[in-house]
Design a protein around this motif. Structure first.
Motif, short mmCIF file in Angstrom:
data_model
loop_
_atom_site.label_atom_id
_atom_site.label_comp_id
_atom_site.label_asym_id
_atom_site.label_seq_id
_atom_site.Cartn_x
_atom_site.Cartn_y
_atom_site.Cartn_z
N HIS A 8 -0.99 -9.79 5.58
CA HIS A 8 0.23 -8.98 5.64
C HIS A 8 0.38 -8.13 4.38
CE1 HIS A 8 1.93 -12.21 8.56
NE2 HIS A 8 1.18 -11.33 9.18
N LEU A 9 0.08 -8.69 3.23
CA LEU A 9 0.13 -7.92 1.99
C LEU A 9 -0.88 -6.79 2.02
CD1 LEU A 9 1.21 -7.50 -0.86
CD2 LEU A 9 -0.50 -9.15 -1.68
N SER A 10 -2.06 -7.08 2.54
CA SER A 10 -3.10 -6.06 2.64
C SER A 10 -2.66 -4.93 3.58
CB SER A 10 -4.41 -6.68 3.12
OG SER A 10 -5.44 -5.72 3.12
N LEU A 11 -2.05 -5.29 4.71
CA LEU A 11 -1.53 -4.29 5.64
C LEU A 11 -0.48 -3.41 4.96
CD1 LEU A 11 -1.10 -6.25 8.99
CD2 LEU A 11 -2.25 -4.05 8.74
N PHE A 12 0.43 -4.06 4.25
CA PHE A 12 1.49 -3.32 3.55
C PHE A 12 0.88 -2.34 2.54
CE2 PHE A 12 4.25 -2.97 -0.20
CZ PHE A 12 5.37 -2.38 0.38
N LEU A 13 -0.07 -2.80 1.75
CA LEU A 13 -0.66 -1.96 0.70
C LEU A 13 -1.49 -0.82 1.27
CD1 LEU A 13 -1.70 -4.70 -1.89
CD2 LEU A 13 0.25 -3.13 -2.01
N VAL A 14 -2.20 -1.08 2.37
CA VAL A 14 -3.02 -0.03 2.99
C VAL A 14 -2.13 1.11 3.47
CG1 VAL A 14 -4.35 0.51 5.07
CG2 VAL A 14 -5.03 -1.40 3.63
N PHE A 15 -1.04 0.77 4.17
CA PHE A 15 -0.16 1.82 4.68
C PHE A 15 0.70 2.41 3.57
CE2 PHE A 15 -1.39 -0.07 8.69
CZ PHE A 15 -1.52 1.06 9.49
N LEU A 16 0.99 1.62 2.55
CA LEU A 16 1.70 2.15 1.38
C LEU A 16 0.87 3.22 0.69
CD1 LEU A 16 4.32 1.53 -0.40
CD2 LEU A 16 2.75 0.27 -1.87
N LYS A 17 -0.44 2.98 0.62
CA LYS A 17 -1.34 3.94 -0.03
C LYS A 17 -1.46 5.22 0.77
CE LYS A 17 -5.72 2.92 -0.01
NZ LYS A 17 -7.03 2.30 -0.34
N MET A 18 -1.44 5.11 2.10
CA MET A 18 -1.59 6.29 2.95
C MET A 18 -0.30 7.08 3.10
SD MET A 18 -4.07 5.17 6.08
CE MET A 18 -3.24 3.62 6.48
N GLY A 87 5.28 -0.45 4.80
CA GLY A 87 4.34 0.28 3.97
C GLY A 87 4.34 1.77 4.25
N ILE A 88 4.42 2.14 5.52
CA ILE A 88 4.38 3.57 5.88
C ILE A 88 5.73 4.24 5.69
CG2 ILE A 88 5.01 3.45 8.33
CD1 ILE A 88 2.04 5.43 7.06
N PHE A 89 6.82 3.45 5.77
CA PHE A 89 8.16 4.03 5.77
C PHE A 89 8.75 4.22 4.37
CE2 PHE A 89 12.79 3.29 5.78
CZ PHE A 89 13.19 4.39 6.51
N LEU A 90 8.63 3.22 3.52
CA LEU A 90 9.33 3.25 2.23
C LEU A 90 8.94 4.44 1.34
CD1 LEU A 90 9.51 -0.55 1.33
CD2 LEU A 90 11.33 0.93 2.21
N PRO A 91 7.65 4.68 1.09
CA PRO A 91 7.30 5.82 0.23
C PRO A 91 7.70 7.17 0.85
CG PRO A 91 5.45 4.32 0.45
CD PRO A 91 6.46 3.92 1.48
N THR A 92 7.53 7.29 2.16
CA THR A 92 7.89 8.54 2.83
C THR A 92 9.39 8.80 2.73
OG1 THR A 92 6.08 8.18 4.38
CG2 THR A 92 7.72 9.81 5.00
N PHE A 93 10.18 7.76 2.91
CA PHE A 93 11.63 7.88 2.82
C PHE A 93 12.04 8.35 1.42
CE2 PHE A 93 15.78 5.88 1.88
CZ PHE A 93 16.55 6.53 2.83
N ALA A 94 11.48 7.72 0.40
CA ALA A 94 11.81 8.09 -0.98
C ALA A 94 11.33 9.51 -1.29
CB ALA A 94 11.18 7.09 -1.95
#
Length: 199
Positions: A8-18, A87-94
């Motif tokens: 789950h952490l890996s999934l979060f980080l992968v999509f956070l990076k993208m 992961g995909i939502f938080l950086p995009t929102f900010a």
């Protein structure tokens, strides 16, 4: 930390990076997802990514968010979907909040306008590249190629994409039934099993 939490952490980080680089929407994200999820992590196959993006484009909501949720669920169940979604939502929102503030202040600046013009051109290239990659993994024979061509023509006529998808699904079912009557099975590639974390 157990294997499930690591996943789950890996999934979060992968999509956070993208996420910060998803200019152009979800379809422009396909090359990045394929590189991270298929080539690097080997969680899914190319054909599965194409299938998941096809489903993501047919349901309400942003394609990037939908695809992250579907991919996360496919790999890690409900909690995996939540991890990928965050992961995909938080950086995009900010990033959108920051860009909105700056855009209102600098939207008439010639340099900013030039930058957005260049970004639009780059995004067009990303989407074209993604379309080619998806086509290579989705078009298996003459029938699927003809169906893709007809779907493209229908889209240019202005028909709603939902109807195009529905017609494509119907045509696929009819084609499989037709091949079955002729004694031929459908041309469907076998997919390797992935993580069994479904909850």
């Amino acid at each position: 930390m157990n294997d499930r939490r690591k996943l789950h952490l890996s999934l979060f980080l992968v999509f956070l990076k993208m996420s910060p680089f998803t200019f152009g929407g979800g379809y422009a994200l396909i090359p990045a997802i394929e590189r991270e999820v298929v080539e690097k992590k080997r969680w899914l196959q190319v054909e599965e990514i194409a299938d998941l993006f096809a489903v993501s484009g047919t349901v309400p909501g942003a394609v990037a968010v939908n695809s992250a949720s579907f991919i996360g669920y496919r790999i890690g169940g409900v909690s995996g979907a939540i991890a990928a979604l965050l992961g995909i939502f938080l950086p995009t929102f900010a990033l959108m909040i920051v860009l909105s503030i700056f855009y209102v202040q600098f939207k008439d600046n010639p340099k900013i306008e030039a930058a957005f013009t260049a970004i639009r051109a780059t995004v067009a290239a990303l989407i074209a590249f993604a379309a080619i990659k998806v086509a290579r993994s989705s078009i298996a024979d003459f029938a699927s190629g003809a169906l893709a061509a007809v779907a493209a023509l229908l889209l240019f006529t202005g028909i709603h994409p939902l109807w195009v998808v529905a017609l494509g699904a119907t045509a696929g079912i009819l084609w499989v039934q037709f091949r079955g009557k002729k004694g031929k099975g459908p041309k469907i590639k076998e997919k390797e099993p992935v993580f069994d974390y479904m909850i």
